[in-house]
Design an enzyme around this catalytic site. Sequence first.
Site, PDB file in Angstrom:
ATOM      1  N   GLU A 363       0.820  -1.223   0.000  1.00  0.00           N
ATOM      2  CA  GLU A 363       0.000   0.000   0.000  1.00  0.00           C
ATOM      3  C   GLU A 363       0.850   1.268   0.000  1.00  0.00           C
ATOM      4  O   GLU A 363       0.549   2.251   0.675  1.00  0.00           O
ATOM      5  CB  GLU A 363      -0.968  -0.004   1.191  1.00  0.00           C
ATOM      6  CG  GLU A 363      -1.962  -1.141   1.117  1.00  0.00           C
ATOM      7  CD  GLU A 363      -3.384  -0.725   1.405  1.00  0.00           C
ATOM      8  OE1 GLU A 363      -3.726   0.454   1.211  1.00  0.00           O
ATOM      9  OE2 GLU A 363      -4.137  -1.607   1.809  1.00  0.00           O
ATOM     10  N   GLU A 367       9.294   4.829   0.862  1.00  0.00           N
ATOM     11  CA  GLU A 367       9.795   5.929   0.025  1.00  0.00           C
ATOM     12  C   GLU A 367       8.648   6.751  -0.554  1.00  0.00           C
ATOM     13  O   GLU A 367       8.701   7.994  -0.602  1.00  0.00           O
ATOM     14  CB  GLU A 367      10.672   5.365  -1.092  1.00  0.00           C
ATOM     15  CG  GLU A 367      11.982   4.743  -0.618  1.00  0.00           C
ATOM     16  CD  GLU A 367      11.803   3.414   0.106  1.00  0.00           C
ATOM     17  OE1 GLU A 367      12.659   3.092   0.951  1.00  0.00           O
ATOM     18  OE2 GLU A 367      10.801   2.706  -0.163  1.00  0.00           O
TER      19      GLU A 367
END
Length: 381
Positions: A363, A367
């Site tokens: 999900e 990053e």
Amino acid sequence: MNFELSPEHVALQDTVRSFVEKEVRPHARGWDETATFPAETVAKLGELGLMGVLVPEEYGGSGMDTISYAIAVEEIGKGDGSLGLTVASHNSLCVAHILAFGSEAMRRKYLPELASGRILGAWALTEPGSGSDSLSMRTRAEWRKDRWVLNGTKMFITQGSIAGVYVILAVTDKEKGRDGVTAFLVEAGTPGLSAGKNLHKLGMRSSDTAELVFEDLEVKPGSVVGEVNAGFRDTMRHLAGGRISIAALAVGIGRGAMEEAIAYVKERNQFGRPVSSFQAIQWMIADAGTELDAASLLTLRAAYRKDAGLPYVQEAAIAKLFASEAAMRSTIKAVQMFGGYGYTCEYPVERYMRDAKLCEIGEGTSEVQRMIIARRLIRGH
């Protein structure tokens, strides 16, 4: 500000915790070792109303709030991350997409079955060549005569081989970019829809994860979820809620690992005294406890804002980022506290560590969460 859970939330927490102790913990190791999907236990979760937590009662759901949902996922995650992921993906992705954007006829037909757990939902966005860069998807939907026809492949689809209903994202107008993607609802067994290989994973091994293949998959016009070409924008609004559930799952995994580790170091003796009396161990416990408490509060803040109708995209990203990384650090500490035994499969901490890693990836990677947070902070400064 009130930092206490309501009596209703405490009652839910107690109910789920009791269920997990009796029905989940004794079996989690076996499910993991054999990569067995616990269908009977999932059905029992449906009977408890946990497969339709956020679905209104008029559609057969429990009609609870997002805080309740976060509490339930955390408690399940304490016992088994894979089962927590099943509940989170079913509720936050397929079910939530139909509830938010589906037609009234679609809601009345599918939500009662999904909310009861009689059928499971899968949500298909990711592809072999497009993860974070989801707009580079290659699955296409073409209008032929009186229906849409889909061709392409999806990857890493939770419940991919066992779902009864799929929400599939496909490009319907390549030139329009984010305004050229459409969501389609497809039932299992539809000609042209097939599950490819089931994926052998590092962790979350009893959660079903599979490849999906579409070969001239015919979809009737009434199966569009939302509006044609609005699927990607709906998805971006939709994913933030799912990040709250992954944050809650991460908190549960981290706390589950630390509960095991604390119990162990209180019993384990070295140099003539319990390992828990050593400062090095106490600092690990203190660091993990602090981070997981902070993660829980961030998660509940995001859930509260969602329930209150306030903007919560940034808060969900912050919660998901911090909770997933806190869970990873905490499970690594738990393995370290077990010493050599932590590196064996005799104790569950290695499973918690493997499961925690998914929370930094699924999900939206850590990053991507940092990108979301930074852009909003810069824009708002």
